[in-house]
Design a protein around this motif. Structure first.
Motif, PDB file in Angstrom:
ATOM      1  N   ASP A 118      19.619 -28.620   4.361  1.00  0.00           N
ATOM      2  CA  ASP A 118      20.675 -29.445   4.371  1.00  0.00           C
ATOM      3  C   ASP A 118      21.154 -29.998   5.605  1.00  0.00           C
ATOM      4  O   ASP A 118      21.563 -31.330   5.821  1.00  0.00           O
ATOM      5  CB  ASP A 118      22.110 -28.574   3.819  1.00  0.00           C
ATOM      6  CG  ASP A 118      23.101 -29.675   3.075  1.00  0.00           C
ATOM      7  OD1 ASP A 118      22.653 -30.658   2.498  1.00  0.00           O
ATOM      8  OD2 ASP A 118      24.163 -29.247   2.933  1.00  0.00           O
ATOM      9  N   ILE A 119      21.048 -29.220   6.762  1.00  0.00           N
ATOM     10  CA  ILE A 119      21.185 -29.696   8.016  1.00  0.00           C
ATOM     11  C   ILE A 119      20.457 -30.895   8.493  1.00  0.00           C
ATOM     12  O   ILE A 119      20.875 -31.771   8.923  1.00  0.00           O
ATOM     13  CB  ILE A 119      21.317 -28.457   9.009  1.00  0.00           C
ATOM     14  CG1 ILE A 119      22.167 -27.323   8.848  1.00  0.00           C
ATOM     15  CG2 ILE A 119      21.278 -28.937  10.387  1.00  0.00           C
ATOM     16  CD1 ILE A 119      22.122 -26.042   9.668  1.00  0.00           C
ATOM     17  N   LEU A 120      19.026 -30.497   8.213  1.00  0.00           N
ATOM     18  CA  LEU A 120      18.121 -31.449   8.410  1.00  0.00           C
ATOM     19  C   LEU A 120      18.483 -32.857   7.966  1.00  0.00           C
ATOM     20  O   LEU A 120      18.353 -33.885   8.184  1.00  0.00           O
ATOM     21  CB  LEU A 120      16.743 -30.830   8.284  1.00  0.00           C
ATOM     22  CG  LEU A 120      16.242 -29.868   8.979  1.00  0.00           C
ATOM     23  CD1 LEU A 120      14.731 -29.427   8.402  1.00  0.00           C
ATOM     24  CD2 LEU A 120      16.045 -30.159  10.529  1.00  0.00           C
ATOM     25  N   THR A 160      20.566 -42.343   9.870  1.00  0.00           N
ATOM     26  CA  THR A 160      20.612 -43.650   8.881  1.00  0.00           C
ATOM     27  C   THR A 160      21.691 -44.420   9.013  1.00  0.00           C
ATOM     28  O   THR A 160      21.644 -45.899   8.847  1.00  0.00           O
ATOM     29  CB  THR A 160      20.510 -43.161   7.192  1.00  0.00           C
ATOM     30  OG1 THR A 160      19.246 -42.330   7.304  1.00  0.00           O
ATOM     31  CG2 THR A 160      20.361 -44.411   6.452  1.00  0.00           C
ATOM     32  N   LEU A 161      23.068 -44.021   9.114  1.00  0.00           N
ATOM     33  CA  LEU A 161      24.399 -44.839   9.259  1.00  0.00           C
ATOM     34  C   LEU A 161      24.081 -45.595  10.456  1.00  0.00           C
ATOM     35  O   LEU A 161      24.737 -46.554  10.604  1.00  0.00           O
ATOM     36  CB  LEU A 161      25.254 -43.716   9.120  1.00  0.00           C
ATOM     37  CG  LEU A 161      25.904 -42.998   7.988  1.00  0.00           C
ATOM     38  CD1 LEU A 161      26.794 -41.941   8.255  1.00  0.00           C
ATOM     39  CD2 LEU A 161      26.155 -44.024   6.981  1.00  0.00           C
ATOM     40  N   ILE A 209      14.437 -36.798   3.167  1.00  0.00           N
ATOM     41  CA  ILE A 209      15.493 -35.567   2.808  1.00  0.00           C
ATOM     42  C   ILE A 209      14.749 -34.821   1.654  1.00  0.00           C
ATOM     43  O   ILE A 209      14.780 -33.555   1.678  1.00  0.00           O
ATOM     44  CB  ILE A 209      16.818 -36.360   2.258  1.00  0.00           C
ATOM     45  CG1 ILE A 209      17.672 -36.702   3.418  1.00  0.00           C
ATOM     46  CG2 ILE A 209      17.758 -35.210   1.699  1.00  0.00           C
ATOM     47  CD1 ILE A 209      18.954 -37.404   3.319  1.00  0.00           C
ATOM     48  N   ALA A 210      14.050 -35.785   0.692  1.00  0.00           N
ATOM     49  CA  ALA A 210      13.589 -35.034  -0.495  1.00  0.00           C
ATOM     50  C   ALA A 210      12.267 -34.097   0.051  1.00  0.00           C
ATOM     51  O   ALA A 210      12.174 -33.167  -0.663  1.00  0.00           O
ATOM     52  CB  ALA A 210      12.973 -35.968  -1.354  1.00  0.00           C
ATOM     53  N   PHE A 211      11.653 -34.742   1.118  1.00  0.00           N
ATOM     54  CA  PHE A 211      10.535 -33.831   1.725  1.00  0.00           C
ATOM     55  C   PHE A 211      11.171 -32.597   2.301  1.00  0.00           C
ATOM     56  O   PHE A 211      10.689 -31.382   2.068  1.00  0.00           O
ATOM     57  CB  PHE A 211       9.867 -34.404   2.806  1.00  0.00           C
ATOM     58  CG  PHE A 211       9.152 -33.788   3.377  1.00  0.00           C
ATOM     59  CD1 PHE A 211       7.613 -33.262   3.296  1.00  0.00           C
ATOM     60  CD2 PHE A 211       9.485 -33.198   5.049  1.00  0.00           C
ATOM     61  CE1 PHE A 211       6.580 -32.499   3.962  1.00  0.00           C
ATOM     62  CE2 PHE A 211       8.548 -32.463   5.517  1.00  0.00           C
ATOM     63  CZ  PHE A 211       7.216 -32.159   5.266  1.00  0.00           C
ATOM     64  N   SER A 271      21.411 -34.584   9.395  1.00  0.00           N
ATOM     65  CA  SER A 271      21.221 -35.269  10.552  1.00  0.00           C
ATOM     66  C   SER A 271      20.470 -36.604  10.372  1.00  0.00           C
ATOM     67  O   SER A 271      20.751 -37.570  10.908  1.00  0.00           O
ATOM     68  CB  SER A 271      20.057 -34.219  11.206  1.00  0.00           C
ATOM     69  OG  SER A 271      20.754 -32.935  11.886  1.00  0.00           O
ATOM     70  N   SER A 272      19.706 -36.664   9.228  1.00  0.00           N
ATOM     71  CA  SER A 272      19.011 -37.735   8.727  1.00  0.00           C
ATOM     72  C   SER A 272      19.770 -38.813   8.337  1.00  0.00           C
ATOM     73  O   SER A 272      19.694 -40.102   8.757  1.00  0.00           O
ATOM     74  CB  SER A 272      17.811 -37.595   7.670  1.00  0.00           C
ATOM     75  OG  SER A 272      16.955 -36.662   8.072  1.00  0.00           O
TER      76      SER A 272
END
Length: 298
Positions: A158-160, A168-169, A187-189, A163-164
């Motif tokens: 969830d932390i990773l 993205t924002l 994120i799915a990965f 961060s993504s």
């Protein structure tokens, strides 16, 4: 540590993390929906699954903490590991949904809105997730809990992902909205990878995979005076409930009294050298001298 106290501590940790995870998930999902961000919503669903896994963990701990009974002479400890496998299954489900949403956004693009509030939501929730992960992982190792360690891996993913989303924002703000669905696939990965890690360890315990390398046990046992040989070494179980059984060869003139004390010494030595071992069964066999070598009796 007293098993009842241990389970009470695990339960307390799960309740704390459940409250925080669902608070974080609610913030991400609501704001992700408001600004139409696929990656933020994906991260929100991931956080929601964190909270759901806490509930599963609480159920697993309730069952695992039940005392030994005639039908469960080894206790109910494996229910904790089984719960970890359930957490893994939940992660795979979340992974599938995130991939589906990401592909849909690639086919039918939607331009999200990136504003200061979105950044603040993600930064605050990232800080909370980091604190939860560190706390849960520390307590998991301290209490040797499969559930807490598995759940901390879940939160680390969830932390990773958070961060993504922040990256993205920034990309959206710079005029690259297509980064959003691509980030959701990344994120799915991370979610899938965490699921595989949890499932691998759960499968080892549930399938009675070796808990301690044979050579390490053999080294400890052979160092004890009176042991001629050690073989048929087996170990199984989770980190805090390891069961070991082994065979040793001793001098054939050793009497029952000395053999009993030797087996007791082996048990104590193994438990000292390998924290988490709760049961050691030592099978004692005599040896015969034949041509200067030890030979097992048939």
């Amino acid at each position: 540590m007293d098993p009842i106290n241990r389970y009470q501590q695990i339960r307390r940790v799960l309740i704390y993390t459940f409250i925080l995870n669902w608070g974080v998930a609610t913030a991400k999902l609501i704001y992700g929906w408001l600004i139409r961000s696929a990656s933020m919503k994906a991260d929100g669903f991931h956080s929601f699954s964190d909270g759901s896994s806490n509930l599963i963990g609480l159920l697993g701990i309730w069952v695992a903490s039940r005392p030994i009974d005639p039908n469960h002479p080894y206790g109910h400890k494996k229910f904790e590991t089984l719960t970890s496998a359930a957490i893994s299954a939940l992660l795979f489900l979340v992974c599938f949904n995130v991939i589906r949403e990401g592909i849909s956004r690639l086919i039918h693009p939607v331009i999200p809105e990136a504003n200061l509030n979105a950044f603040l939501v993600m930064i605050v929730t990232l800080a909370i997730n980091t604190g939860v992960m560190v706390y849960e992982n520390k307590k998991g190792k301290e209490l040797k809990s499969d559930i807490l360690i598995s759940d901390s891996l879940h939160t680390r993913a969830d932390i990773l992902t958070s961060s993504s989303v922040i990256i993205t924002l920034f990309a959206i703000k710079l005029g690259y909205p297509m980064v959003d669905p691509i980030a959701s696939l990344v994120i799915a990965f991370f979610i899938g990878y965490a699921a595989v890690q949890i499932l691998r360890e759960s499968a080892r315990v549930l399938s009675d995979g070796a808990a301690i390398p044979i050579r390490e046990i053999e080294r400890v046992v052979l160092a004890i005076k009176g042991v001629k040989e050690c073989h048929q070494i087996r170990s199984r179980g989770p980190a805090d409930d390891i069961h070991i059984d082994l065979h040793i060869l001793v001098a054939r003139e050793m009497d029952v009294h000395r053999a009993h004390h030797l087996s007791y010494a082996i048990e104590n030595k193994i438990k000292r050298d390998f924290p988490g071992v709760t049961d050691v069964v030592v099978h004692i066999e005599p040896v015969e001298e034949e041509e200067g070598k030890h030979k097992r009796r048939n």
